[in-house]
Design a protein around this motif. Structure first.
Motif, PDB file in Angstrom:
ATOM      1  N   GLN A   1       0.801  -1.230   0.000  1.00 32.70           N
ATOM      2  CA  GLN A   1       0.000   0.000   0.000  1.00 32.70           C
ATOM      3  C   GLN A   1       0.833   1.279   0.000  1.00 32.70           C
ATOM      4  N   ARG A   2       2.143   1.202   0.150  1.00 37.77           N
ATOM      5  CA  ARG A   2       2.977   2.399   0.165  1.00 37.77           C
ATOM      6  C   ARG A   2       3.442   2.765  -1.245  1.00 37.77           C
ATOM      7  N   ASP A   3       3.842   1.778  -2.025  1.00 35.24           N
ATOM      8  CA  ASP A   3       4.363   1.999  -3.371  1.00 35.24           C
ATOM      9  C   ASP A   3       3.415   1.342  -4.367  1.00 35.24           C
ATOM     10  N   PRO A   4       2.729   2.100  -5.209  1.00 35.37           N
ATOM     11  CA  PRO A   4       1.732   1.529  -6.117  1.00 35.37           C
ATOM     12  C   PRO A   4       2.307   0.574  -7.148  1.00 35.37           C
ATOM     13  N   ASP A   5       3.626   0.595  -7.351  1.00 37.13           N
ATOM     14  CA  ASP A   5       4.229  -0.310  -8.325  1.00 37.13           C
ATOM     15  C   ASP A   5       4.726  -1.606  -7.694  1.00 37.13           C
ATOM     16  N   MET A   6       4.550  -1.753  -6.375  1.00 38.48           N
ATOM     17  CA  MET A   6       5.091  -2.951  -5.735  1.00 38.48           C
ATOM     18  C   MET A   6       4.352  -4.217  -6.163  1.00 38.48           C
ATOM     19  N   ALA A   7       3.032  -4.201  -6.110  1.00 38.02           N
ATOM     20  CA  ALA A   7       2.285  -5.402  -6.498  1.00 38.02           C
ATOM     21  C   ALA A   7       2.551  -5.780  -7.956  1.00 38.02           C
ATOM     22  N   PRO A   8       2.553  -4.822  -8.916  1.00 40.29           N
ATOM     23  CA  PRO A   8       2.915  -5.193 -10.286  1.00 40.29           C
ATOM     24  C   PRO A   8       4.326  -5.778 -10.403  1.00 40.29           C
ATOM     25  N   ALA A   9       5.271  -5.283  -9.604  1.00 40.20           N
ATOM     26  CA  ALA A   9       6.629  -5.825  -9.640  1.00 40.20           C
ATOM     27  C   ALA A   9       6.645  -7.283  -9.192  1.00 40.20           C
ATOM     28  N   VAL A  10       5.930  -7.580  -8.113  1.00 38.84           N
ATOM     29  CA  VAL A  10       5.844  -8.955  -7.619  1.00 38.84           C
ATOM     30  C   VAL A  10       5.206  -9.855  -8.667  1.00 38.84           C
ATOM     31  N   ALA A  11       4.114  -9.379  -9.250  1.00 39.14           N
ATOM     32  CA  ALA A  11       3.396 -10.179 -10.252  1.00 39.14           C
ATOM     33  C   ALA A  11       4.247 -10.419 -11.492  1.00 39.14           C
ATOM     34  N   GLU A  12       4.933  -9.385 -11.948  1.00 40.64           N
ATOM     35  CA  GLU A  12       5.739  -9.512 -13.169  1.00 40.64           C
ATOM     36  C   GLU A  12       6.827 -10.565 -13.015  1.00 40.64           C
ATOM     37  N   ALA A  13       7.430 -10.620 -11.836  1.00 33.71           N
ATOM     38  CA  ALA A  13       8.508 -11.577 -11.600  1.00 33.71           C
ATOM     39  C   ALA A  13       7.993 -12.955 -11.198  1.00 33.71           C
ATOM     40  N   GLY A  14       6.713 -13.053 -10.857  1.00 36.60           N
ATOM     41  CA  GLY A  14       6.179 -14.325 -10.378  1.00 36.60           C
ATOM     42  C   GLY A  14       6.651 -14.671  -8.978  1.00 36.60           C
ATOM     43  N   ALA A  15       6.949 -13.646  -8.185  1.00 37.79           N
ATOM     44  CA  ALA A  15       7.472 -13.849  -6.834  1.00 37.79           C
ATOM     45  C   ALA A  15       6.341 -14.051  -5.833  1.00 37.79           C
ATOM     46  N   GLY A  16       6.725 -14.413  -4.615  1.00 36.98           N
ATOM     47  CA  GLY A  16       5.793 -14.420  -3.501  1.00 36.98           C
ATOM     48  C   GLY A  16       5.906 -13.118  -2.737  1.00 36.98           C
ATOM     49  N   VAL A  17       4.959 -12.893  -1.829  1.00 36.47           N
ATOM     50  CA  VAL A  17       4.978 -11.648  -1.071  1.00 36.47           C
ATOM     51  C   VAL A  17       4.452 -11.875   0.338  1.00 36.47           C
ATOM     52  N   VAL A  18       5.115 -11.232   1.297  1.00 35.09           N
ATOM     53  CA  VAL A  18       4.612 -11.149   2.668  1.00 35.09           C
ATOM     54  C   VAL A  18       3.999  -9.772   2.835  1.00 35.09           C
ATOM     55  N   VAL A  19       2.715  -9.742   3.137  1.00 33.81           N
ATOM     56  CA  VAL A  19       1.940  -8.506   3.283  1.00 33.81           C
ATOM     57  C   VAL A  19       1.823  -8.203   4.775  1.00 33.81           C
ATOM     58  N   MET A  20       2.482  -7.140   5.224  1.00 35.52           N
ATOM     59  CA  MET A  20       2.461  -6.807   6.651  1.00 35.52           C
ATOM     60  C   MET A  20       1.519  -5.652   6.935  1.00 35.52           C
TER      61      MET A  20
END
Length: 286
Positions: free
Chosen positions: A133-152
Motif C-alpha cells: 500500500q505504500r508503493d503503487p508499483d510494488m504489487a505489479p513488480a511482484v506479479a511480473e517476476a512471479g514472486a511471492g509476497v509477505v503482506v504486513m
C-alpha cells in the motif's frame, strides 16, 4: 532513464514454492540478516557483504527455510533510506547469497525499485512492511517476476483507542485486492500482523492473540516478534536479545495456527518447534 530488468521466473518460482511448500506440515522459519548500520538488534554486525553471507549460511545450516535480507532499519524513529542507498547496501551481497545460501532469499523492502532489482538477481519473496500500500508499483513488480509476497499490517501512527484487529482485517482486505488486481496469486501471499508497527503494547498483544481470526482470511500467517521491545522488562537469562520472550510468543502463536516465523535465533527456534511438533503429533493415552 528507466531501468530495464529481466527476471528468471522459473528460478524465482522454484524459490517461492520452496518457501510455501512446508506450510501446514511444520513451522516455517525465516532467518533475519540485516545489512544496516542501525537496526535495533544487530545493527552494523552484518553490514559487510562477507559477514552477511556468512551469517546467512549459518542460519541456513541451523534450519532456516528462507533468509530475509533488509537494508533499511524500520524500528520506531528510524531514518528512511533512499532507494539508491538501500540498493548500494544490498547489491554487493544478493547475487552471492542467492547462489550460495542453499535456501530461498527474500528482500525486506517497501520500495518497488529495490524489489525489482532484487528479483532480477533471483530473490524469490518480497517482504513488504507496508502491505503493497505504500508503493503503487510494488504489487505489479511482484506479479511480473512471479514472486511471492509477505503482506504486513502497518499504520502511520499509533492510536491506542482503535480496535486493532478490525483495523488489520480491513488493511489486509485492501492489500489482497491490490495484489489480485495486479495478478499476484493468492497462493503466493502470506500475511504478517506487524507486531511493533503502529501499535501500542496492548495492541501488539491483541494482534498476537488474533491469529485464529486472521487465519479465517485463508492465508498463511507470518509472525515477526524476534527481540522486539514488547519483551522489554522480561528476563533474558543468559541469552541475547529477549530470546525467552520471543520463543514463548512464537510457540503460543504456533499453537494458535500461525505457520511462519521471522527470527534472529534460528537454531533455538528449530529445536523448540521440533518439540512443539512432536508433542502435537503424539497420541493421547487414557
Amino acid at each position: 532513464m528507466t531501468e530495464v530488468l529481466s527476471f528468471d521466473r522459473a528460478a524465482i518460482a522454484a524459490g517461492r514454492d520452496r518457501f510455501f511448500a512446508p506450510v501446514g506440515k511444520r513451522p516455517v522459519i525465516m532467518g533475519i540478516v540485516n545489512v544496516t548500520p542501525d537496526s535495533f538488534s544487530d545493527g552494523g554486525l552484518f553490514a559487510a557483504p562477507e559477514a552477511a553471507l556468512a551469517q546467512a549460511k549459518k542460519l541456513a545450516a541451523e534450519g532456516a527455510d528462507i533468509v530475509d535480507v533488509g537494508a533499511e532499519s524500520t524500528r520506531p524513529g528510524h531514518t528512511p533510506v533512499p532507494p539508491d542507498e538501500e540498493w548500494a547496501r544490498l547489491e554487493p551481497l544478493l547475487a552471492a547469497l542467492v547462489a550460495e545460501a542453499g535456501v530461498p532469499v527474500s528482500v525486506d523492502t517497501y520500495k518497488s525499485i529495490t524489489a525489482r532489482r532484487a528479483l532480477a538477481v533471483g530473490v524469490a519473496i518480497v517482504n513488504d512492511i507496508w502491505g503493497l500500500q505504500r508503493d503503487p508499483d510494488m504489487a505489479p513488480a511482484v506479479a511480473e517476476a512471479g514472486a511471492g509476497v509477505v503482506v504486513m499490517h502497518n499504520r502511520e501512527t499509533t492510536d491506542p483507542e482503535i480496535d486493532i484487529v478490525s483495523d488489520m482485517l480491513r488493511f489486509f482486505e485492501r492489500s489482497l485486492e491490490i495484489a489480485r488486481r495486479a495478478g499476484v496469486s493468492d497462493a503466493h501471499v502470506a500475511l504478517d500482523p506487524g507486531i511493533g508497527f503502529g501499535k501500542s503494547r496492548q495492541q501488539n498483544y491483541d494482534a498476537l492473540r488474533a491469529a485464529p481470526k486472521l487465519l479465517t482470511l485463508g492465508f498463511p500467517l507470518l509472525i515477526g516478534v524476534s527481540r522486539k521491545s514488547i519483551f522489554k522488562g522480561l528476563p533474558d537469562g543468559l541469552m541475547e536479545g529477549r530470546l525467552v520472550g520471543t520463543l514463548a510468543a512464537n510457540l503460543i502463536a504456533a499453537g494458535d495456527g500461525a505457520q511462519m516465523f521471522r527470527v534472529h535465533d534460528v537454531a533455538e527456534h528449530r529445536a523448540a518447534f521440533e518439540v512443539f511438533s512432536a508433542l502435537r503429533a503424539a497420541p493421547a493415552k487414557g
